[in-house]
Design a protein around this motif. Structure first.
Motif, short mmCIF file in Angstrom:
data_model
loop_
_atom_site.label_atom_id
_atom_site.label_comp_id
_atom_site.label_asym_id
_atom_site.label_seq_id
_atom_site.Cartn_x
_atom_site.Cartn_y
_atom_site.Cartn_z
N GLY A 122 0.51 -1.35 0.54
CA GLY A 122 0.43 0.07 0.20
C GLY A 122 1.04 0.72 -0.22
N LYS A 123 1.83 0.94 0.21
CA LYS A 123 2.99 2.16 0.18
C LYS A 123 3.57 2.58 -1.50
CE LYS A 123 2.22 3.49 4.51
NZ LYS A 123 1.72 4.72 4.72
N PRO A 124 4.27 3.64 -1.91
CA PRO A 124 5.27 3.65 -2.95
C PRO A 124 6.02 2.01 -2.12
CG PRO A 124 4.17 6.23 -2.32
CD PRO A 124 4.29 4.63 -1.04
N LEU A 125 6.30 2.18 -3.80
CA LEU A 125 8.07 1.75 -3.87
C LEU A 125 8.97 2.56 -4.00
CD1 LEU A 125 6.34 -1.12 -6.44
CD2 LEU A 125 7.49 -1.68 -4.64
N ASN A 126 10.33 1.74 -4.08
CA ASN A 126 11.09 2.92 -3.93
C ASN A 126 12.68 2.95 -4.53
OD1 ASN A 126 13.80 2.79 -1.83
ND2 ASN A 126 11.54 3.10 -0.54
N GLY A 127 13.14 3.38 -5.22
CA GLY A 127 14.90 2.82 -5.16
C GLY A 127 15.49 3.86 -6.15
N GLY A 128 16.86 4.09 -7.00
CA GLY A 128 17.72 5.12 -7.07
C GLY A 128 16.70 5.81 -8.22
N ILE A 129 16.51 6.80 -8.50
CA ILE A 129 15.96 7.66 -9.75
C ILE A 129 16.96 8.75 -10.01
CG2 ILE A 129 14.14 9.85 -9.16
CD1 ILE A 129 12.38 6.95 -8.46
N VAL A 130 17.06 9.12 -10.78
CA VAL A 130 17.58 10.35 -11.46
C VAL A 130 16.63 11.19 -11.54
CG1 VAL A 130 18.93 11.34 -12.96
CG2 VAL A 130 19.60 9.31 -12.21
N ALA A 131 16.77 12.28 -11.21
CA ALA A 131 15.51 13.94 -11.30
C ALA A 131 16.03 15.01 -11.36
CB ALA A 131 14.72 14.09 -9.93
N GLU A 132 15.40 15.73 -11.55
CA GLU A 132 15.30 17.69 -12.27
C GLU A 132 14.99 18.07 -10.77
OE1 GLU A 132 13.84 18.91 -15.86
OE2 GLU A 132 15.45 21.41 -15.65
N VAL A 133 15.64 18.82 -10.28
CA VAL A 133 14.69 19.97 -9.46
C VAL A 133 14.40 20.74 -10.02
CG1 VAL A 133 16.00 22.05 -7.38
CG2 VAL A 133 17.55 20.14 -7.73
N ILE A 134 13.04 20.78 -9.75
CA ILE A 134 12.35 22.33 -10.63
C ILE A 134 11.71 23.17 -9.52
CG2 ILE A 134 11.52 20.49 -12.54
CD1 ILE A 134 8.67 19.68 -10.53
N GLU A 135 11.36 22.99 -8.19
CA GLU A 135 11.40 24.08 -7.43
C GLU A 135 12.44 24.09 -5.98
OE1 GLU A 135 7.55 24.24 -6.25
OE2 GLU A 135 6.34 23.84 -8.03
N SER A 136 12.65 25.00 -5.63
CA SER A 136 14.11 25.09 -4.34
C SER A 136 14.17 26.76 -4.20
CB SER A 136 15.25 24.90 -5.56
OG SER A 136 15.84 24.98 -4.16
N ASP A 137 14.75 26.74 -2.55
CA ASP A 137 14.83 27.98 -2.37
C ASP A 137 16.18 28.21 -2.78
OD1 ASP A 137 16.16 26.57 -0.87
OD2 ASP A 137 15.37 26.25 0.94
N GLY A 138 16.57 27.64 -3.78
CA GLY A 138 18.37 27.94 -3.59
C GLY A 138 19.46 28.04 -2.84
N SER A 139 19.37 27.58 -1.48
CA SER A 139 19.70 27.91 -0.66
C SER A 139 21.02 26.25 -0.53
CB SER A 139 19.31 27.18 1.45
OG SER A 139 18.27 25.71 1.35
N VAL A 140 20.62 25.03 -1.32
CA VAL A 140 21.12 23.92 -1.21
C VAL A 140 21.35 23.48 -3.33
CG1 VAL A 140 22.49 21.70 -0.68
CG2 VAL A 140 20.91 23.33 1.09
N LEU A 141 20.03 23.24 -3.24
CA LEU A 141 20.40 22.74 -4.54
C LEU A 141 19.40 24.56 -5.85
CD1 LEU A 141 19.44 19.56 -3.89
CD2 LEU A 141 21.43 20.37 -5.02
N ASN A 142 19.45 23.93 -7.04
CA ASN A 142 19.30 25.25 -7.77
C ASN A 142 18.09 24.76 -9.00
OD1 ASN A 142 20.32 27.22 -6.65
ND2 ASN A 142 22.02 26.77 -7.91
N THR A 143 17.15 25.18 -9.41
CA THR A 143 16.09 24.58 -10.09
C THR A 143 16.83 24.48 -11.55
OG1 THR A 143 14.41 26.28 -9.41
CG2 THR A 143 14.59 25.21 -11.53
N GLY A 144 16.71 22.87 -11.77
CA GLY A 144 17.74 22.69 -12.81
C GLY A 144 18.80 22.24 -13.03
#
Lengths: 338, 338
Positions: free
Chosen positions: A64-86
């Motif tokens: 009933g819970k999401p499966l999970n594993g390795g994912i490559v993703a793009e940051v699309i929203e961020s406060d910019g403190s650690v990671l930036n959009t893109g």
């Protein structure tokens, strides 16, 4: 957006009923989090173990819970403190199209010179697994004979190439002519055994006439039973996987040749490992693998399914041997690309 | 005098027909040799392997030729250059009542404080085997749980005591109540599992509630199959022997639980060894074992058959589990003793 949950625990081989798609709201990005768009999703044989409710080195997936594993993703929203959009990042993340998560859970992916999907393969968990299993446990020496099972897969294809770089003769065990051609002609394995068309025991005797010094174990089952009597004195067996045993039904036992006899006779060392056991050596391994990939000394392949709806098929395909190299699902293109 | 030759290779369990006594002349002592009178003769499970005509770490015994193994003997003729008449020596020697041999093949036995027969047991090959298997491969730590199979035998009884000296909790697996009492009450094992009266899997779960960190393997077969699922993360398995498999008939396979699944899950290290692999550490081990025996910190037992005609019975008894501690044959008393 959609997410994929564990619908029911498989008993034996997983099926499409193992998975269920759910429509849920795109998560809101809370303070201290970034919002990610999933680009590539990794399916790996070890995930089968987490679908069972048995004690192991990682906690089981919950029904009933999401499966999970390795994912490559793009940051699309961020406060910019650690990671930036893109920014392109990777981590062990839930199987959904958008993910809100703390940057602490993520590693930035180097986008120069290699496809970003390689962060799930040759420059990710499978690559590190091959590296530590072969170099820290197998330790092949110049002129030794190395056999790799599952040799056309994400881990095996790399393990064999790494052994060859140490000057070993390398034989790969695979399940099709196409895979045999791939590892010999493209990757430079010395030869291949196609277990679907050859008697593994006889073929190994012919192709490894000096016996076997390192057996990199990815598959288990009868293939490995054929290897044990051919191990040389002081042979090493890194135990990476046993895909032939992952889909036993509940209560079904994994029965085959006991190893004690041949292992005493030849003083074999066999060692089970998972990549996390070598965490303190990760940066050294990333560095060496990146350099080998960028110089073209190590080649890799990816079998990419297109679309989030292909995840169950991609996962099930691992157990029918459909993939060459890393099995992946491309979920979306980065913003601004197709 | 008499000697014992390999009459026919056994197929399955050896029988009295495996052996044949022959009357031959007492060998003449040639220049550079000494003449020995055999006092104690060792029978050991590994000899079963040498009775088969299969490649192994020692060459097979030859049909029609004397069997050989560990012997303690007295020098009865010597030119006095290296050894003197009356010296007690040991070596790997042919099974006969008198032996002419170069002193290079012999090691002098320390006759102070311990019975000379111990050069075939606790202060000989079995003692060194337990020492290296437990301390160089098993490496038990304070508070860990160690399980030893064949725990009342020459090697197992010592292996368990050596583990206890490192502060481990030790469970021994044995085949009789007498042996269970012996290892717990005399040798100080924490508890025992009697595989003839208990379900090994259930008994180990009850007696090793924290799981198993070191499994010292002497027996193989179903007993060990019950151990594999109970091994803890990073457990070690020194593979010393597999007596349950030594008497398989030709072509019969040793079938049981494959280990890859549990060994990956728990990252187990299993290593086959023979005592000769540690030759450069022999003197260190002799020193430590001698000191432990003389201080009474390590106890040992010997099951002694009387008379050269008892050798086949003593050997066959190894496979029915008749012995406690080292199985020996007393062939003769030293000159001047009874």
């Amino acid at each position: 957006m959609r997410q994929i949950i564990l619908h029911e625990r498989p008993d034996g081989m997983p099926t499409k009923d193992t998975f269920q798609y759910q429509e849920v709201d795109v998560p809101a990005q809370k303070s201290g989090e970034v919002l990610l768009k999933t680009l590539y999703l990794s399916v790996d044989p070890y995930m089968r173990g987490r679908m069972s409710d048995l004690p192991s080195y990682v906690e089981p997936f919950q029904v009933g819970k999401p499966l999970n594993g390795g994912i490559v993703a793009e940051v699309i929203e961020s406060d910019g403190s650690v990671l930036n959009t893109g920014d392109i990042v990777t981590g062990a993340l839930p199987w959904q199209e958008y993910i809100a998560v703390s940057p602490d859970e993520l590693r930035r992916v180097d986008v120069h010179g290699v496809p970003i999907s390689s962060a799930l393969g040759v420059l990710g968990m499978p690559g590190l697994t091959a590296y530590f299993g072969m170099y820290h446990i197998g330790e092949p020496k110049e002129g030794e004979t190395v056999v790799v099972s599952g040799a056309a897969g994400a881990v095996g294809s790399l393990a064999g190439q790494l052994a060859a770089k140490r000057g070993a003769r390398v034989t790969g065990i695979v399940g099709s002519r196409e895979k045999a051609d791939y590892i010999v002609e493209k990757l430079g394995f010395d030869n291949a055994v196609n277990y679907k068309e050859e008697n593994v025991s006889d073929a190994l005797k012919a192709k490894c006439p000096d016996g076997i010094d390192v057996y990199f174990e990815n598959v288990g089952g009868e293939i490995s039973d054929a290897v044990w009597p051919q191990l040389n004195t002081f042979a090493r067996v890194p135990l990476c996987g046993a895909i032939a045993s992952y889909n036993l039904a509940e209560g079904e036992k994994d029965i085959g040749l006991r190893v004690q006899g041949p292992f005493i006779k030849s003083r074999v060392k066999m060692q089970g490992f998972i990549v996390g056991d070598f965490a303190k050596h990760f940066s050294e391994a990333y560095r060496e693998l990146s350099s080998l990939v960028q110089s073209g000394d190590i080649l890799f392949e990816e079998t990419i399914h297109e679309g989030f709806d292909q995840v169950p098929d991609a996962f099930l395909g691992l157990f029918t041997g459909e993939n060459i190299g890393k099995q992946l699902v491309k979920v979306a293109a980065p913003n601004g690309e197709k």
